[in-house]
Scaffold this motif. Structure first.
Motif, mmCIF file in Angstrom:
data_model
loop_
_atom_site.group_PDB
_atom_site.id
_atom_site.type_symbol
_atom_site.label_atom_id
_atom_site.label_comp_id
_atom_site.label_asym_id
_atom_site.label_seq_id
_atom_site.Cartn_x
_atom_site.Cartn_y
_atom_site.Cartn_z
ATOM 1 N N LEU A 114 0.804 -1.224 0.000
ATOM 2 C CA LEU A 114 0.000 0.000 0.000
ATOM 3 C C LEU A 114 0.837 1.275 0.000
ATOM 4 O O LEU A 114 0.293 2.366 -0.224
ATOM 5 C CB LEU A 114 -0.944 0.013 1.214
ATOM 6 N N VAL A 115 2.123 1.167 0.251
ATOM 7 C CA VAL A 115 2.993 2.346 0.267
ATOM 8 C C VAL A 115 2.911 3.154 -1.031
ATOM 9 O O VAL A 115 3.035 4.397 -0.986
ATOM 10 C CB VAL A 115 4.450 1.930 0.578
ATOM 11 N N PRO A 116 2.689 2.543 -2.210
ATOM 12 C CA PRO A 116 2.557 3.356 -3.419
ATOM 13 C C PRO A 116 1.498 4.453 -3.333
ATOM 14 O O PRO A 116 1.552 5.425 -4.094
ATOM 15 C CB PRO A 116 2.205 2.317 -4.498
ATOM 16 N N LEU A 117 0.543 4.323 -2.404
ATOM 17 C CA LEU A 117 -0.485 5.345 -2.263
ATOM 18 C C LEU A 117 0.091 6.686 -1.833
ATOM 19 O O LEU A 117 -0.495 7.740 -2.103
ATOM 20 C CB LEU A 117 -1.537 4.900 -1.236
ATOM 21 N N ILE A 118 1.248 6.659 -1.157
ATOM 22 C CA ILE A 118 1.831 7.902 -0.641
ATOM 23 C C ILE A 118 3.250 8.128 -1.156
ATOM 24 O O ILE A 118 3.944 9.020 -0.674
ATOM 25 C CB ILE A 118 1.843 7.904 0.907
ATOM 26 N N ALA A 119 3.672 7.343 -2.148
ATOM 27 C CA ALA A 119 5.062 7.399 -2.603
ATOM 28 C C ALA A 119 5.325 8.485 -3.631
ATOM 29 O O ALA A 119 6.469 8.698 -4.021
ATOM 30 C CB ALA A 119 5.485 6.046 -3.172
ATOM 31 N N GLY A 120 4.276 9.164 -4.100
ATOM 32 C CA GLY A 120 4.475 10.227 -5.072
ATOM 33 C C GLY A 120 5.103 9.723 -6.353
ATOM 34 O O GLY A 120 4.704 8.691 -6.904
ATOM 35 N N ASP A 121 6.103 10.445 -6.843
ATOM 36 C CA ASP A 121 6.753 10.088 -8.108
ATOM 37 C C ASP A 121 7.775 8.964 -7.954
ATOM 38 O O ASP A 121 8.391 8.556 -8.940
ATOM 39 C CB ASP A 121 7.449 11.312 -8.706
ATOM 40 N N ALA A 122 7.961 8.480 -6.714
ATOM 41 C CA ALA A 122 8.958 7.429 -6.498
ATOM 42 C C ALA A 122 8.531 6.109 -7.123
ATOM 43 O O ALA A 122 9.369 5.252 -7.406
ATOM 44 C CB ALA A 122 9.207 7.249 -5.003
ATOM 45 N N LEU A 123 7.219 5.931 -7.325
ATOM 46 C CA LEU A 123 6.714 4.703 -7.926
ATOM 47 C C LEU A 123 5.817 5.061 -9.106
ATOM 48 O O LEU A 123 5.453 6.215 -9.317
ATOM 49 C CB LEU A 123 5.955 3.874 -6.879
ATOM 50 N N THR A 124 5.421 4.051 -9.859
ATOM 51 C CA THR A 124 4.691 4.273 -11.105
ATOM 52 C C THR A 124 3.177 4.259 -10.877
ATOM 53 O O THR A 124 2.693 3.730 -9.868
ATOM 54 C CB THR A 124 5.040 3.182 -12.121
ATOM 55 N N PRO A 125 2.422 4.824 -11.825
ATOM 56 C CA PRO A 125 0.961 4.715 -11.746
ATOM 57 C C PRO A 125 0.488 3.262 -11.670
ATOM 58 O O PRO A 125 -0.521 2.979 -11.024
ATOM 59 C CB PRO A 125 0.496 5.393 -13.041
ATOM 60 N N ALA A 126 1.212 2.356 -12.316
ATOM 61 C CA ALA A 126 0.830 0.939 -12.262
ATOM 62 C C ALA A 126 0.945 0.404 -10.837
ATOM 63 O O ALA A 126 0.130 -0.423 -10.412
ATOM 64 C CB ALA A 126 1.708 0.123 -13.203
ATOM 65 N N ASP A 127 1.963 0.863 -10.091
ATOM 66 C CA ASP A 127 2.105 0.440 -8.696
ATOM 67 C C ASP A 127 0.915 0.919 -7.870
ATOM 68 O O ASP A 127 0.365 0.171 -7.044
ATOM 69 C CB ASP A 127 3.403 0.992 -8.103
#
Length: 334
Positions: A114-127
């Motif tokens: 669930l961290v991708p929810l708050i990771a901003g640009d660090a992860l991809t839209p797919a994440d």
């Protein structure tokens, strides 16, 4: 699938003041942000999925600790644990719990998912799409669990099934229905689920019957009926379990086998074509008539019968003797 009218959403069924626990974080600011992001997403899901019986949500970096921290509310239940096989390691779970005599569902997630929810640009839209789809899927189990508790006595928390053959087959039938229904419910937020489930179907189906036959051949050496029954049943029904996810997503999207022609060829080549079609009709009928369910009806009986036919197609059958005892018979493959 119909497009969502974001300006005219139905009232959310997510309980007011829902408790979202985020545990195991060293960074409390990040923990707070993640908890808020999860709460906001689940509030949105509640406009499309009935979350009235959602007890709460626990998110933890140590997923096993997060599971162990959930109070099930009733003594004698086995401890909560993750799925952990060669093919699948659990990262999220919809856990039935009891609160003031009412069965509810508590959701547990591994924080890494669930961290991708708050990771901003660090992860991809797919994440981020994966994280949203995962949460929506587990929220779908809240609605389906409530339906089962109300209308399917043998699927209720703590239920026991007297007849041996039904005790073997009924839990699988529940899983087929659950995953079909959940994939239909969560489809607006799980856009990539059909591709994922089609890939899974292509992976598990081709060798299923061969692996079952190998277990039957090994039975002549060890003569352990329970072992062979478990091994063969698992192999034979896994393609139907896996396709249940895909069928739910297909029906949600208005898709057909022409959209998944390669998978359909694999299904037919493996001798599962008619069984999959029968299962599809049974699950779709359950969905279409779910507002007419009655607890006095054996709602899952058609799915149980399809499982029985699936086992028989692989040379596995169960017989009840006049004295009430049950025996498994395995037809040695030619």
């Amino acid at each position: 699938m119909d497009e969502i009218d974001w300006d005219n959403l139905p009232k959310s069924t997510t309980p007011v003041g829902l408790n979202v626990r985020v545990i195991g974080f060293d960074n409390m600011e990040a923990a707070t942000q993640l908890g808020q992001a999860v709460a906001e997403a689940v509030a949105l899901f509640g406009s499309f999925i009935d979350l009235t019986t959602l007890d709460g949500i626990t998110v933890g970096f140590d997923y096993d600790d997060a599971l162990a921290s959930v109070d099930q509310g009733i003594a004698g239940l086995p401890p909560l644990d993750r799925t952990n096989t060669d093919e699948l390691t659990g990262v999220a779970k919809a856990c039935r719990v009891v609160r003031d005599g009412v069965v509810k569902t508590h959701l547990v997630f591994g924080a890494e998912q669930l961290v991708p929810l708050i990771a901003g640009d660090a992860l991809t839209p797919a994440d981020r799409e994966f994280s949203v789809g995962l949460m929506a899927h587990e929220c779908g189990h809240v609605e389906v669990n409530a339906m089962n508790e109300q209308f399917v006595p043998d699927a209720r928390l703590g239920a026991t099934i007297a007849e041996y053959d039904r005790a073997i087959m009924f839990p699988a039938a529940v899983v087929f229905w659950d995953e079909y229904a959940v994939c239909r419910l969560s489809a607006p937020f799980a856009r990539g689920q059909n591709t994922l489930h089609a890939d899974s179907m292509a992976a598990v189906t081709p060798g299923a019957r061969g692996r079952s036959d190998a277990h039957i051949r090994a039975h002549r050496l060890h003569q352990n009926h329970l072992r062979t029954l478990g091994e063969t049943a698992t192999e034979l029904v896994t393609p139907l379990k896996t396709v249940s996810y895909l069928l739910g997503g297909m029906d949600a999207d208005g898709a057909g086998w022409e959209d998944f022609a390669a998978v359909r060829r694999i299904i037919d080549a493996a001798g599962y074509g008619e069984l999959v079609d029968d299962l599809h009709r049974a699950l779709r009928r359950m969905w279409d008539t779910r507002d007419q369910w009655n607890e006095d009806d054996d709602i899952l009986a058609p799915v149980v019968e399809i499982i029985r036919e699936t086992l028989a197609s692989g040379g596995v059958s169960l017989f009840k003797e006049p004295d009430g005892s049950w025996h498994a018979h395995f037809l040695f493959p030619g």
